[in-house]
Each structure stands twice: as structure tokens, then as C-alpha cells.
Design a protein around this motif. Structure first.
Motif, PDB file in Angstrom:
ATOM      1  N   VAL A  95       0.825  -1.200   0.000  1.00  0.00           N
ATOM      2  CA  VAL A  95       0.000   0.000   0.000  1.00  0.00           C
ATOM      3  C   VAL A  95       0.866   1.259   0.000  1.00  0.00           C
ATOM      4  O   VAL A  95       1.939   1.287   0.610  1.00  0.00           O
ATOM      5  N   PHE A  96       0.377   2.269  -0.702  1.00  0.00           N
ATOM      6  CA  PHE A  96       0.955   3.609  -0.682  1.00  0.00           C
ATOM      7  C   PHE A  96      -0.155   4.561  -0.277  1.00  0.00           C
ATOM      8  O   PHE A  96      -1.223   4.567  -0.898  1.00  0.00           O
ATOM      9  N   VAL A  97       0.086   5.334   0.757  1.00  0.00           N
ATOM     10  CA  VAL A  97      -0.829   6.397   1.166  1.00  0.00           C
ATOM     11  C   VAL A  97      -0.007   7.668   1.231  1.00  0.00           C
ATOM     12  O   VAL A  97       1.001   7.724   1.941  1.00  0.00           O
ATOM     13  N   GLY A  98      -0.401   8.677   0.469  1.00  0.00           N
ATOM     14  CA  GLY A  98       0.346   9.927   0.464  1.00  0.00           C
ATOM     15  C   GLY A  98      -0.573  11.125   0.499  1.00  0.00           C
ATOM     16  O   GLY A  98      -1.679  11.094  -0.050  1.00  0.00           O
ATOM     17  N   THR A  99      -0.110  12.174   1.177  1.00  0.00           N
ATOM     18  CA  THR A  99      -0.863  13.424   1.234  1.00  0.00           C
ATOM     19  C   THR A  99       0.075  14.600   1.013  1.00  0.00           C
ATOM     20  O   THR A  99       1.267  14.533   1.317  1.00  0.00           O
ATOM     21  N   ALA A 100      -0.484  15.673   0.507  1.00  0.00           N
ATOM     22  CA  ALA A 100       0.264  16.911   0.303  1.00  0.00           C
ATOM     23  C   ALA A 100      -0.581  18.069   0.814  1.00  0.00           C
ATOM     24  O   ALA A 100      -1.797  18.115   0.603  1.00  0.00           O
ATOM     25  N   SER A 101       0.087  18.992   1.492  1.00  0.00           N
ATOM     26  CA  SER A 101      -0.587  20.150   2.062  1.00  0.00           C
ATOM     27  C   SER A 101       0.421  21.290   2.124  1.00  0.00           C
ATOM     28  O   SER A 101       1.617  21.098   1.900  1.00  0.00           O
ATOM     29  N   ALA A 102      -0.068  22.465   2.461  1.00  0.00           N
ATOM     30  CA  ALA A 102       0.840  23.599   2.619  1.00  0.00           C
ATOM     31  C   ALA A 102       1.683  23.451   3.880  1.00  0.00           C
ATOM     32  O   ALA A 102       2.814  23.933   3.937  1.00  0.00           O
ATOM     33  N   HIS A 103       1.151  22.760   4.881  1.00  0.00           N
ATOM     34  CA  HIS A 103       1.819  22.662   6.181  1.00  0.00           C
ATOM     35  C   HIS A 103       1.986  21.212   6.615  1.00  0.00           C
ATOM     36  O   HIS A 103       1.121  20.375   6.392  1.00  0.00           O
ATOM     37  N   ARG A 104       3.092  20.930   7.303  1.00  0.00           N
ATOM     38  CA  ARG A 104       3.441  19.550   7.655  1.00  0.00           C
ATOM     39  C   ARG A 104       2.435  18.880   8.585  1.00  0.00           C
ATOM     40  O   ARG A 104       2.163  17.695   8.438  1.00  0.00           O
ATOM     41  N   GLU A 105       1.888  19.617   9.566  1.00  0.00           N
ATOM     42  CA  GLU A 105       0.979  18.941  10.496  1.00  0.00           C
ATOM     43  C   GLU A 105      -0.245  18.393   9.779  1.00  0.00           C
ATOM     44  O   GLU A 105      -0.738  17.323  10.113  1.00  0.00           O
ATOM     45  N   HIS A 106      -0.734  19.118   8.767  1.00  0.00           N
ATOM     46  CA  HIS A 106      -1.894  18.633   8.019  1.00  0.00           C
ATOM     47  C   HIS A 106      -1.531  17.414   7.178  1.00  0.00           C
ATOM     48  O   HIS A 106      -2.314  16.461   7.082  1.00  0.00           O
ATOM     49  N   ALA A 107      -0.348  17.430   6.594  1.00  0.00           N
ATOM     50  CA  ALA A 107       0.094  16.284   5.788  1.00  0.00           C
ATOM     51  C   ALA A 107       0.293  15.053   6.672  1.00  0.00           C
ATOM     52  O   ALA A 107      -0.158  13.951   6.327  1.00  0.00           O
ATOM     53  N   PHE A 108       0.975  15.220   7.820  1.00  0.00           N
ATOM     54  CA  PHE A 108       1.192  14.087   8.730  1.00  0.00           C
ATOM     55  C   PHE A 108      -0.127  13.534   9.254  1.00  0.00           C
ATOM     56  O   PHE A 108      -0.375  12.323   9.211  1.00  0.00           O
ATOM     57  N   GLN A 109      -0.982  14.403   9.777  1.00  0.00           N
ATOM     58  CA  GLN A 109      -2.229  13.950  10.384  1.00  0.00           C
ATOM     59  C   GLN A 109      -3.140  13.270   9.363  1.00  0.00           C
ATOM     60  O   GLN A 109      -3.726  12.220   9.640  1.00  0.00           O
ATOM     61  N   SER A 110      -3.259  13.861   8.184  1.00  0.00           N
ATOM     62  CA  SER A 110      -4.159  13.294   7.181  1.00  0.00           C
ATOM     63  C   SER A 110      -3.648  11.954   6.656  1.00  0.00           C
ATOM     64  O   SER A 110      -4.443  11.037   6.417  1.00  0.00           O
ATOM     65  N   ALA A 111      -2.342  11.802   6.509  1.00  0.00           N
ATOM     66  CA  ALA A 111      -1.795  10.517   6.052  1.00  0.00           C
ATOM     67  C   ALA A 111      -2.062   9.431   7.098  1.00  0.00           C
ATOM     68  O   ALA A 111      -2.457   8.308   6.756  1.00  0.00           O
ATOM     69  N   GLU A 112      -1.873   9.773   8.357  1.00  0.00           N
ATOM     70  CA  GLU A 112      -2.137   8.797   9.422  1.00  0.00           C
ATOM     71  C   GLU A 112      -3.627   8.450   9.479  1.00  0.00           C
ATOM     72  O   GLU A 112      -4.005   7.285   9.639  1.00  0.00           O
ATOM     73  N   PHE A 113      -4.468   9.448   9.337  1.00  0.00           N
ATOM     74  CA  PHE A 113      -5.917   9.230   9.304  1.00  0.00           C
ATOM     75  C   PHE A 113      -6.294   8.283   8.162  1.00  0.00           C
ATOM     76  O   PHE A 113      -7.050   7.323   8.359  1.00  0.00           O
ATOM     77  N   LEU A 114      -5.779   8.553   6.961  1.00  0.00           N
ATOM     78  CA  LEU A 114      -6.099   7.715   5.811  1.00  0.00           C
ATOM     79  C   LEU A 114      -5.691   6.256   6.053  1.00  0.00           C
ATOM     80  O   LEU A 114      -6.452   5.335   5.781  1.00  0.00           O
ATOM     81  N   MET A 115      -4.492   6.065   6.591  1.00  0.00           N
ATOM     82  CA  MET A 115      -4.019   4.703   6.824  1.00  0.00           C
ATOM     83  C   MET A 115      -4.847   4.011   7.906  1.00  0.00           C
ATOM     84  O   MET A 115      -5.231   2.851   7.753  1.00  0.00           O
ATOM     85  N   ASP A 116      -5.130   4.725   8.995  1.00  0.00           N
ATOM     86  CA  ASP A 116      -5.943   4.141  10.069  1.00  0.00           C
ATOM     87  C   ASP A 116      -7.315   3.718   9.553  1.00  0.00           C
ATOM     88  O   ASP A 116      -7.799   2.621   9.852  1.00  0.00           O
ATOM     89  N   CYS A 117      -7.955   4.574   8.787  1.00  0.00           N
ATOM     90  CA  CYS A 117      -9.293   4.269   8.274  1.00  0.00           C
ATOM     91  C   CYS A 117      -9.252   3.164   7.226  1.00  0.00           C
ATOM     92  O   CYS A 117     -10.133   2.295   7.201  1.00  0.00           O
ATOM     93  N   LEU A 118      -8.243   3.186   6.377  1.00  0.00           N
ATOM     94  CA  LEU A 118      -8.096   2.143   5.366  1.00  0.00           C
ATOM     95  C   LEU A 118      -8.021   0.765   6.031  1.00  0.00           C
ATOM     96  O   LEU A 118      -8.673  -0.179   5.595  1.00  0.00           O
ATOM     97  N   LYS A 119      -7.239   0.665   7.104  1.00  0.00           N
ATOM     98  CA  LYS A 119      -7.045  -0.622   7.780  1.00  0.00           C
ATOM     99  C   LYS A 119      -8.333  -1.174   8.387  1.00  0.00           C
ATOM    100  O   LYS A 119      -8.463  -2.381   8.558  1.00  0.00           O
ATOM    101  N   THR A 120      -9.283  -0.308   8.722  1.00  0.00           N
ATOM    102  CA  THR A 120     -10.487  -0.773   9.412  1.00  0.00           C
ATOM    103  C   THR A 120     -11.762  -0.706   8.571  1.00  0.00           C
ATOM    104  O   THR A 120     -12.718  -1.426   8.857  1.00  0.00           O
ATOM    105  N   LYS A 121     -11.797   0.151   7.558  1.00  0.00           N
ATOM    106  CA  LYS A 121     -13.041   0.355   6.810  1.00  0.00           C
ATOM    107  C   LYS A 121     -13.044  -0.230   5.399  1.00  0.00           C
ATOM    108  O   LYS A 121     -14.103  -0.582   4.888  1.00  0.00           O
ATOM    109  N   ALA A 122     -11.901  -0.267   4.755  1.00  0.00           N
ATOM    110  CA  ALA A 122     -11.865  -0.706   3.358  1.00  0.00           C
ATOM    111  C   ALA A 122     -12.038  -2.225   3.263  1.00  0.00           C
ATOM    112  O   ALA A 122     -11.419  -2.966   4.027  1.00  0.00           O
ATOM    113  N   PRO A 123     -12.879  -2.693   2.334  1.00  0.00           N
ATOM    114  CA  PRO A 123     -13.141  -4.128   2.224  1.00  0.00           C
ATOM    115  C   PRO A 123     -12.029  -4.882   1.484  1.00  0.00           C
ATOM    116  O   PRO A 123     -12.116  -5.172   0.291  1.00  0.00           O
ATOM    117  N   PHE A 124     -10.965  -5.153   2.240  1.00  0.00           N
ATOM    118  CA  PHE A 124      -9.870  -6.018   1.787  1.00  0.00           C
ATOM    119  C   PHE A 124      -9.851  -7.234   2.699  1.00  0.00           C
ATOM    120  O   PHE A 124     -10.098  -7.113   3.903  1.00  0.00           O
TER     121      PHE A 124
END
Length: 152
Positions: A95-124
Motif C-alpha cells: 500500500v501507498f498512502v500519500g498526502t500533500a498540504s501547505a503545512h506539515r501537520e496537516h500532511a502528517f495527520q491526514s496521512a495517518e488518518f487515511l491509513m488508520d481508516c483504510l485498515k479498518t473500513k476498506a473491504p480487503f
């Protein structure tokens, strides 16, 4: 391609994925990405391979919903999720999860959010092959469910 989801059998190139995240221009001040790989152990078992199945159409829909939720929470410029399915070997990228934002905290938080949700919600569905010959279907880990709770 500012926001995208891909489910595929073939491997991906991390450099190309990064390039897709930054193609939006000079307002991107931070890029964060995570690459998950097949490791040789899980739950005390020696793993020799992994097989991933998904529900075509439904899987992509759920991944898009997760990206849209991230976009509501953070001012993202781009986000990309690539997830492989099929038979994978030790060391293969999953898996590759990547985010881009103007500021690092938004990029870090959103990437972690995406990965956390992917692991629990996506039907794999994951099936591990162990060196002992044992085959085991893997459920979502309790730890992953706990991680998602913090985003509510």
C-alpha cells in the motif's frame, strides 16, 4: 491528478507516486507518505506470503469516502491511495498512502488518518501463508480499531 485511488495487482513506483502528489505546484509545502510491505512475521507466525482480495467497486468507493473525509478535516492539496491485491511475496509493497498540504501537520495527520481508516473500513481480505504451510485469514487488529477511535 490531485486526488486519486487505485486498486491494482501490479507493483507501484514510490518516486512516481511522489511526483503525482507534488504536480499541483509550489503551494505544496509538505508531502507525507507511507508504504506498507509484506513482512516475514505476524502474530507469532513466520509468514512466507500474503494474498489480498477485495470487493471491486465497493473497495474504491470506500477509499474515496475516506479521502473525502480527510479533505473535510484538513486543507489538502493532494492525496493518493494505491493498494495492491493478489498474491504477494515477502518484501513486496502492499500500500501507498500519500498526502500533500501547505503545512506539515496537516500532511502528517491526514496521512495517518487515511491509513488508520483504510485498515479498518476498506473491504480487503488478507490471507497469510506461513512457513509451516498453515494458511490463515487475518482480521482487522484490535489496535487498528483503537487508533480509528481517536479520529471521532
Amino acid at each position: 491528478m490531485s486526488f486519486s485511488v487505485t486498486v491494482q495487482t501490479e507493483d507501484f513506483n514510490v518516486g512516481q507516486e511522489y511526483d503525482l502528489l507534488i504536480e499541483s505546484g509550489n503551494s505544496t509545502g509538505a508531502v507525507v507518505f507511507f508504504v506498507g510491505r509484506v513482512r516475514d512475521f505476524n502474530d507469532g507466525n513466520n509468514v512466507s506470503g500474503l494474498s489480498l482480495e477485495h470487493y471491486p467497486g465497493m473497495t474504491e468507493k470506500v477509499l474515496w469516502e475516506i479521502i473525502e473525509e480527510a479533505r473535510l478535516r484538513w486543507p489538502l492539496i493532494a492525496a493518493r491511495v494505491v493498494h495492491r491485491v493478489g498474491d504477494l511475496h515477502l518484501g513486496d509493497q502492499i500500500v501507498f498512502v500519500g498526502t500533500a498540504s501547505a503545512h506539515r501537520e496537516h500532511a502528517f495527520q491526514s496521512a495517518e488518518f487515511l491509513m488508520d481508516c483504510l485498515k479498518t473500513k476498506a473491504p480487503f481480505w488478507k490471507k497469510e501463508e506461513c512457513q509451516s504451510g498453515k494458511v490463515k485469514w487475518i482480521d482487522a487488529a484490535d489496535l487498528d480499531a483503537e487508533k480509528v477511535k481517536r479520529w471521532k
